[in-house]
Design a protein around this motif. Structure first.
Motif, short mmCIF file in Angstrom:
data_model
loop_
_atom_site.label_atom_id
_atom_site.label_comp_id
_atom_site.label_asym_id
_atom_site.label_seq_id
_atom_site.Cartn_x
_atom_site.Cartn_y
_atom_site.Cartn_z
N THR A 188 55.76 15.26 -13.37
CA THR A 188 54.86 16.29 -13.86
C THR A 188 53.69 16.52 -12.90
O THR A 188 53.31 17.66 -12.63
CB THR A 188 54.32 15.90 -15.25
OG1 THR A 188 55.43 15.72 -16.15
CG2 THR A 188 53.39 16.98 -15.80
N ALA A 189 53.14 15.42 -12.37
CA ALA A 189 52.04 15.55 -11.43
C ALA A 189 52.48 16.27 -10.16
O ALA A 189 51.74 17.11 -9.62
CB ALA A 189 51.49 14.16 -11.09
N LEU A 190 53.67 15.97 -9.66
CA LEU A 190 54.17 16.64 -8.46
C LEU A 190 54.36 18.14 -8.71
O LEU A 190 53.96 18.97 -7.89
CB LEU A 190 55.50 16.01 -8.03
CG LEU A 190 55.45 14.65 -7.36
CD1 LEU A 190 56.85 14.09 -7.19
CD2 LEU A 190 54.76 14.74 -6.01
N LEU A 191 54.96 18.49 -9.85
CA LEU A 191 55.22 19.89 -10.14
C LEU A 191 53.92 20.66 -10.36
O LEU A 191 53.77 21.79 -9.89
CB LEU A 191 56.12 19.99 -11.37
CG LEU A 191 57.55 19.48 -11.19
CD1 LEU A 191 58.28 19.42 -12.53
CD2 LEU A 191 58.33 20.33 -10.21
N CYS A 192 52.97 20.04 -11.06
CA CYS A 192 51.70 20.72 -11.33
C CYS A 192 50.83 20.86 -10.09
O CYS A 192 49.84 21.59 -10.11
CB CYS A 192 50.93 19.97 -12.42
SG CYS A 192 51.63 20.15 -14.07
N SER A 193 51.19 20.17 -9.01
CA SER A 193 50.42 20.33 -7.78
C SER A 193 50.70 21.67 -7.11
O SER A 193 49.93 22.10 -6.25
CB SER A 193 50.75 19.19 -6.81
OG SER A 193 52.07 19.31 -6.29
N VAL A 194 51.78 22.34 -7.51
CA VAL A 194 52.12 23.64 -6.93
C VAL A 194 51.39 24.73 -7.71
O VAL A 194 51.57 24.86 -8.92
CB VAL A 194 53.64 23.88 -6.99
CG1 VAL A 194 54.00 25.24 -6.39
CG2 VAL A 194 54.39 22.77 -6.27
N PRO A 195 50.55 25.54 -7.06
CA PRO A 195 49.85 26.61 -7.77
C PRO A 195 50.82 27.56 -8.46
O PRO A 195 51.78 28.04 -7.86
CB PRO A 195 49.08 27.33 -6.65
CG PRO A 195 48.91 26.28 -5.58
CD PRO A 195 50.16 25.45 -5.64
N GLY A 196 50.56 27.80 -9.73
CA GLY A 196 51.44 28.63 -10.54
C GLY A 196 52.20 27.83 -11.57
O GLY A 196 52.74 28.40 -12.53
N VAL A 197 52.29 26.53 -11.38
CA VAL A 197 53.02 25.66 -12.29
C VAL A 197 52.03 24.89 -13.14
O VAL A 197 51.20 24.14 -12.61
CB VAL A 197 53.94 24.69 -11.54
CG1 VAL A 197 54.64 23.74 -12.51
CG2 VAL A 197 54.98 25.47 -10.73
N GLY A 198 52.10 25.07 -14.45
CA GLY A 198 51.25 24.35 -15.38
C GLY A 198 52.04 23.30 -16.14
O GLY A 198 53.24 23.12 -15.92
N PRO A 199 51.39 22.60 -17.05
CA PRO A 199 52.04 21.51 -17.78
C PRO A 199 53.24 21.95 -18.60
O PRO A 199 54.23 21.21 -18.68
CB PRO A 199 50.92 20.97 -18.68
CG PRO A 199 49.66 21.36 -17.99
CD PRO A 199 49.94 22.67 -17.33
N VAL A 200 53.18 23.14 -19.23
CA VAL A 200 54.32 23.60 -20.02
C VAL A 200 55.52 23.88 -19.11
O VAL A 200 56.65 23.48 -19.40
CB VAL A 200 53.95 24.85 -20.83
CG1 VAL A 200 55.18 25.44 -21.52
CG2 VAL A 200 52.89 24.51 -21.87
N VAL A 201 55.29 24.56 -18.01
CA VAL A 201 56.36 24.82 -17.04
C VAL A 201 56.94 23.51 -16.53
O VAL A 201 58.17 23.33 -16.46
CB VAL A 201 55.85 25.68 -15.87
CG1 VAL A 201 56.94 25.86 -14.82
CG2 VAL A 201 55.36 27.02 -16.36
#
Length: 317
Positions: A188-201
């Motif tokens: 989750t932390a890796l994915l949320c590091s990409v701008p545009g990706v939030g916790p739900v995504v």
């Protein structure tokens, strides 16, 4: 040595078992005792492949029991099974016919046997699906609130308030489940590091796209359904279109891409460049979705965050 191929049709109250080449179709009760008896029988039979059709989750107790018994089970898309039936000239449909069809499919197409999700991942997927259902019900009730008779509005408003409370509870449970799991919290932390990706995504990707970081970019684009498919025949060169794939992942990727176009500089520049070249906006948007998916795949593959700046992981309604 001759190979044995098995098809099992899963209904609410019974299981129909067919062995390719055999005339009889056996029926067992769809309960714990019936599943155990089926596993015992198939273990003795030692089939090369067992094909079960996905039925909205009803097949999972059987499939997981077969996998736990060390049996090669493949869960196939029902659309693929029906297409195979039509191609085989089988137009009638009953539970017994479906069992024979799945056994034939096991012998002819030999669908790949893939590991099934474990209990933790199944629970996470169920939570993500339930959240999506509650969000859809909230949208429906908001629409009704504007169009229904005044006398009914208090009832709809009360239900809407309950749904919003339930959505907040699901958000907290989803966040707690992700944070309490070591691997999922890292993903989750890796994915949320990409701008545009939030916790739900990120939650949807972790739950419904576990292949992220394990496949090539082209394979992943085809799996999600954002890869353009050729429509050529002879001299005809048809327009490429996307089709199939995991619709729930594609929908959430669409929302993430809309945000990334505003807040992710490389994705924004890529999208604007395609629009400047005369590409239709929808075509450019799908290309941006594929670009964002490629970035996410690389982040998960290399286990390197997009940025080291800490990002919030709070799920908002």
């Amino acid at each position: 040595m001759a190979q044995t191929h098995v098809g099992i049709d899963v209904a609410k109250h019974h299981l129909d078992l067919a062995v390719w080449g055999a005339e009889d179709v056996d029926r067992l009760p769809h309960d714990q005792e019936g599943i155990e008896a089926l596993c015992y029988r198939l273990t003795a039979l030692a089939p090369d492949r067992i094909v079960v059709e996905a039925t909205g989750g009803r097949e999972m107790p059987l499939a997981t029991a077969l996998q736990a018994a060390g049996l090669p089970v493949a869960v196939v898309n029902p659309r693929q099974a029906r297409a195979f039936g039509r191609a085989s000239g089988q137009l009638a449909k009953t539970d017994r016919i479906d069992a024979r069809l799945l056994a034939r499919m096991a012998a002819v197409l030999q669908p790949p046997v893939r590991p099934l999700p474990d209990a933790d991942l199944r629970a996470l997927r169920a939570l993500v699906v339930r959240r999506r259902q509650v969000v859809a019900m909230c949208a429906q009730e908001k629409t009704r609130l504007d169009t229904t008779a005044a006398a009914m509005r208090p009832h709809i408003q009360a239900h809407l308030e309950w749904l919003q409370t339930e959505l907040a509870r699901l958000n907290r449970e989803l966040q707690d489940r992700l944070q309490s799991h070591t691997r999922w919290s890292g993903q989750t932390a890796l994915l949320c590091s990409v701008p545009g990706v939030g916790p739900v995504v990120a939650a949807v990707l972790v739950a419904e796209l576990p292949e992220l970081g394990q496949l090539s970019h082209r394979q992943l684009a085809a799996l999600v359904g954002v890869a353009p498919l050729n429509r050529d025949s002879g001299q005809l060169r048809g327009q490429r279109r996307i089709w199939g794939g995991r619709a729930s992942v594609r929908r959430i990727l669409y929302m993430a891409t809309m945000t990334a176009i505003c807040h992710n500089p490389p994705i924004r520049a890529f999208y604007r460049r395609l629009c400047a070249q005369g590409k239709p906006r929808k075509v450019a948007l799908v290309a941006a979705m594929r670009k964002l998916l490629t970035v996410l795949n690389a982040v998960m593959r290399d286990q390197v965050p997009w940025t080291t700046a800490p990002l919030s992981t709070t799920i908002h309604t």
